[in-house]
Design a protein around this motif. Structure first.
Motif, PDB file in Angstrom:
ATOM      1  N   PRO A   1       0.831  -1.211   0.000  1.00 16.36           N
ATOM      2  CA  PRO A   1       0.000   0.000   0.000  1.00 16.36           C
ATOM      3  C   PRO A   1       0.863   1.257   0.000  1.00 16.36           C
ATOM      4  N   ASP A   2       0.351   2.308  -0.625  1.00 16.29           N
ATOM      5  CA  ASP A   2       1.076   3.574  -0.733  1.00 16.29           C
ATOM      6  C   ASP A   2       1.027   4.308   0.608  1.00 16.29           C
ATOM      7  N   PRO A   3       2.168   4.505   1.296  1.00 12.24           N
ATOM      8  CA  PRO A   3       2.157   5.177   2.598  1.00 12.24           C
ATOM      9  C   PRO A   3       1.641   6.605   2.486  1.00 12.24           C
ATOM     10  N   GLU A   4       0.822   7.022   3.440  1.00  9.26           N
ATOM     11  CA  GLU A   4       0.243   8.360   3.402  1.00  9.26           C
ATOM     12  C   GLU A   4       1.248   9.445   3.771  1.00  9.26           C
ATOM     13  N   ASP A   5       2.311   9.088   4.520  1.00  9.68           N
ATOM     14  CA  ASP A   5       3.225  10.102   5.017  1.00  9.68           C
ATOM     15  C   ASP A   5       4.356  10.421   4.047  1.00  9.68           C
ATOM     16  N   CYS A   6       4.325   9.856   2.848  1.00 10.70           N
ATOM     17  CA  CYS A   6       5.357  10.154   1.845  1.00 10.70           C
ATOM     18  C   CYS A   6       4.941  11.390   1.057  1.00 10.70           C
ATOM     19  N   LEU A   7       5.851  12.344   0.938  1.00 10.15           N
ATOM     20  CA  LEU A   7       5.590  13.568   0.191  1.00 10.15           C
ATOM     21  C   LEU A   7       6.142  13.414  -1.224  1.00 10.15           C
ATOM     22  N   LYS A   8       5.262  13.479  -2.209  1.00 10.58           N
ATOM     23  CA  LYS A   8       5.665  13.338  -3.611  1.00 10.58           C
ATOM     24  C   LYS A   8       5.639  14.713  -4.270  1.00 10.58           C
ATOM     25  N   ILE A   9       6.778  15.095  -4.806  1.00 13.62           N
ATOM     26  CA  ILE A   9       6.942  16.433  -5.377  1.00 13.62           C
ATOM     27  C   ILE A   9       7.277  16.318  -6.854  1.00 13.62           C
ATOM     28  N   GLY A  10       6.492  16.961  -7.701  1.00 12.81           N
ATOM     29  CA  GLY A  10       6.791  17.042  -9.115  1.00 12.81           C
ATOM     30  C   GLY A  10       7.661  18.249  -9.396  1.00 12.81           C
ATOM     31  N   LEU A  11       8.584  18.113 -10.322  1.00 13.52           N
ATOM     32  CA  LEU A  11       9.496  19.209 -10.659  1.00 13.52           C
ATOM     33  C   LEU A  11       9.655  19.279 -12.169  1.00 13.52           C
ATOM     34  N   SER A  12       9.431  20.459 -12.720  1.00 11.87           N
ATOM     35  CA  SER A  12       9.621  20.647 -14.147  1.00 11.87           C
ATOM     36  C   SER A  12      10.319  21.979 -14.369  1.00 11.87           C
ATOM     37  N   GLY A  13      10.799  22.172 -15.584  1.00 11.78           N
ATOM     38  CA  GLY A  13      11.473  23.408 -15.919  1.00 11.78           C
ATOM     39  C   GLY A  13      12.078  23.327 -17.299  1.00 11.78           C
ATOM     40  N   THR A  14      12.384  24.465 -17.852  1.00 10.46           N
ATOM     41  CA  THR A  14      12.952  24.504 -19.186  1.00 10.46           C
ATOM     42  C   THR A  14      14.332  23.851 -19.204  1.00 10.46           C
ATOM     43  N   PRO A  15      14.726  23.238 -20.318  1.00 14.68           N
ATOM     44  CA  PRO A  15      16.065  22.644 -20.406  1.00 14.68           C
ATOM     45  C   PRO A  15      17.150  23.684 -20.132  1.00 14.68           C
ATOM     46  N   GLY A  16      18.135  23.299 -19.332  1.00 14.15           N
ATOM     47  CA  GLY A  16      19.228  24.201 -19.011  1.00 14.15           C
ATOM     48  C   GLY A  16      18.985  25.081 -17.804  1.00 14.15           C
ATOM     49  N   VAL A  17      17.818  24.929 -17.173  1.00  9.90           N
ATOM     50  CA  VAL A  17      17.515  25.772 -16.020  1.00  9.90           C
ATOM     51  C   VAL A  17      18.263  25.312 -14.776  1.00  9.90           C
ATOM     52  N   GLY A  18      18.792  24.091 -14.798  1.00  7.95           N
ATOM     53  CA  GLY A  18      19.534  23.584 -13.650  1.00  7.95           C
ATOM     54  C   GLY A  18      18.741  22.645 -12.780  1.00  7.95           C
ATOM     55  N   LYS A  19      17.838  21.845 -13.390  1.00  8.70           N
ATOM     56  CA  LYS A  19      17.014  20.933 -12.598  1.00  8.70           C
ATOM     57  C   LYS A  19      17.865  19.912 -11.856  1.00  8.70           C
ATOM     58  N   SER A  20      18.824  19.316 -12.549  1.00  7.46           N
ATOM     59  CA  SER A  20      19.645  18.290 -11.909  1.00  7.46           C
ATOM     60  C   SER A  20      20.496  18.874 -10.784  1.00  7.46           C
ATOM     61  N   THR A  21      21.063  20.048 -11.012  1.00 11.75           N
ATOM     62  CA  THR A  21      21.861  20.704  -9.971  1.00 11.75           C
ATOM     63  C   THR A  21      20.992  21.043  -8.772  1.00 11.75           C
ATOM     64  N   PHE A  22      19.771  21.539  -9.044  1.00 11.37           N
ATOM     65  CA  PHE A  22      18.852  21.855  -7.950  1.00 11.37           C
ATOM     66  C   PHE A  22      18.487  20.603  -7.170  1.00 11.37           C
ATOM     67  N   ILE A  23      18.146  19.527  -7.876  1.00 12.72           N
ATOM     68  CA  ILE A  23      17.746  18.292  -7.197  1.00 12.72           C
ATOM     69  C   ILE A  23      18.883  17.765  -6.332  1.00 12.72           C
ATOM     70  N   GLU A  24      20.118  17.835  -6.842  1.00 13.77           N
ATOM     71  CA  GLU A  24      21.239  17.341  -6.056  1.00 13.77           C
ATOM     72  C   GLU A  24      21.422  18.164  -4.790  1.00 13.77           C
ATOM     73  N   SER A  25      21.425  19.500  -4.908  1.00 11.34           N
ATOM     74  CA  SER A  25      21.597  20.356  -3.733  1.00 11.34           C
ATOM     75  C   SER A  25      20.432  20.202  -2.760  1.00 11.34           C
ATOM     76  N   PHE A  26      19.221  20.180  -3.297  1.00 10.39           N
ATOM     77  CA  PHE A  26      18.017  20.042  -2.472  1.00 10.39           C
ATOM     78  C   PHE A  26      17.987  18.677  -1.794  1.00 10.39           C
ATOM     79  N   GLY A  27      18.324  17.624  -2.557  1.00  8.92           N
ATOM     80  CA  GLY A  27      18.329  16.274  -1.990  1.00  8.92           C
ATOM     81  C   GLY A  27      19.363  16.104  -0.899  1.00  8.92           C
TER      82      GLY A  27
END
Length: 331
Positions: A45-71
């Motif tokens: 069963p899908d746990p209720e206490d898990c926070l699922k966050i969607g992330l989008s953005g234009t190519p080159g905006v730094g999504k991977s860099t942001f995810i690494e720093s944020f993670g």
């Protein structure tokens, strides 16, 4: 104990290899694998206490860099973070082109993090068809924050909103025509807009861009599920890691308010219905590709190509042949 039961037990214990194997299973197109995947998902069963966050953005905006720093910030606070990075697919092999583990070098080595690139397989919405199920598996394995990074920004990217609890839109400092390039549809589903690269010489421009988006958000219709002040725009710097803690606090505040109001539970129930209907649509399309319907479909396509039938009339004929006379042809 069956193989599925053993895999579920190992996954619940936090076994990373079991999680990787389980995601491979749900992404497989083989009929026997799909049957095993459905048994596995039913046992987890899908746990209720898990926070699922969607992330989008234009190519080159730094999504991977942001995810690494944020993670890394989140794992440093004791969270377990899973990243499902949907890569563009090769038109020939169907496999991933980019491979986000190579772009998140430090986070990929963090024992409290799990990164899984998945090919988009030409799916609309910027997310692989089984991404929602992969997120459920990550939650069952004990990851309390799941980040779903989509291929890129566009109207079809709104599909990610049907599998997450909130949606972040990452943008670069811009102005004028660049601001016009962001579609209204994705603006309307964004819960928080993060203007990245707010550092160095770009900081003044980032602040202006953030103010522009904040003004644009105030012109949109107020969403009843959101507390005062949301949606909002903020500045962050993934390289200097500034603004990340503030952004996380705002994410937690919004998530808590939505849970307390009961909106979160209703949203997840609506998402389940959406994916049920999507599974029905995909199953019907799969049937159309099989004999004997496939032969009829090909014949009708040739008749449409020659101008002997209109597309609408041919579609109605196919539906009636499948479901019987009087079956509605319109969606």
């Amino acid at each position: 104990m069956t193989g599925t039961d053993d895999l579920a037990a190992r996954l619940r214990s936090g076994d990373r290899r079991a999680l990787a194997r389980a995601i491979t299973l749900v992404e497989s197109g083989r009929a026997d694998h799909r049957a095993a995947a459905l048994d596995l998902l039913a046992a987890l069963p899908d746990p209720e206490d898990c926070l699922k966050i969607g992330l989008s953005g234009t190519p080159g905006v730094g999504k991977s860099t942001f995810i690494e720093s944020f993670g890394l910030m989140l794992t440093g606070q004791g969270h377990r973070v899973a990243v499902l990075a949907v890569d563009p697919s090769s038109a020939r092999s169907g496999g991933s082109i980019l491979g986000d583990k190579t772009r998140m070098e430090h986070l990929s080595r963090d024992p409290a993090a799990f990164i899984r690139p998945s090919p988009s397989q030409s799916e609309l919405g910027g997310v692989a068809r089984r991404t929602r199920e992969a997120a459920q598996l990550c939650a069952a394995a004990g990851y309390d924050v799941v980040l779903i990074e989509t291929v890129g920004v566009g109207q079809s990217e709104t599909q990610v909103a049907h599998m997450t609890d909130l949606f972040l839109l990452l943008l670069a400092p811009a102005g004028g025509d660049e601001l016009q390039g962001v579609k209204r549809g994705i603006m309307e589903i964004a819960d928080i807009i993060l203007v990245n690269k707010a550092d160095g010489d770009l900081r003044p421009q980032a602040l202006r861009t953030c103010a522009d988006y904040a003004g644009a958000l105030r012109l949109l219709r107020k969403r009843p599920q959101d507390p005062e002040g949301f949606p909002k725009a903020m500045c962050v710097s993934a390289i200097e890691t500034t603004g990340l803690e503030t952004a996380w606090q705002e994410i937690r505040t919004l998530h808590r308010k939505r849970r307390e109001s009961g909106w979160l539970a209703r949203s997840r129930a609506d998402q389940a219905v959406h994916w049920f209907e999507e599974e029905v649509r995909q199953a019907l399309l799969a049937r159309l590709r099989r004999e004997p319907v496939r032969g009829l479909m090909a014949d009708l396509a040739r008749r449409v190509e020659r101008g002997e039938e209109t597309p609408a009339a041919a579609a109605r004929l196919l539906i009636e042949r499948m479901l019987g006379p009087g079956a509605p042809a319109d969606p």
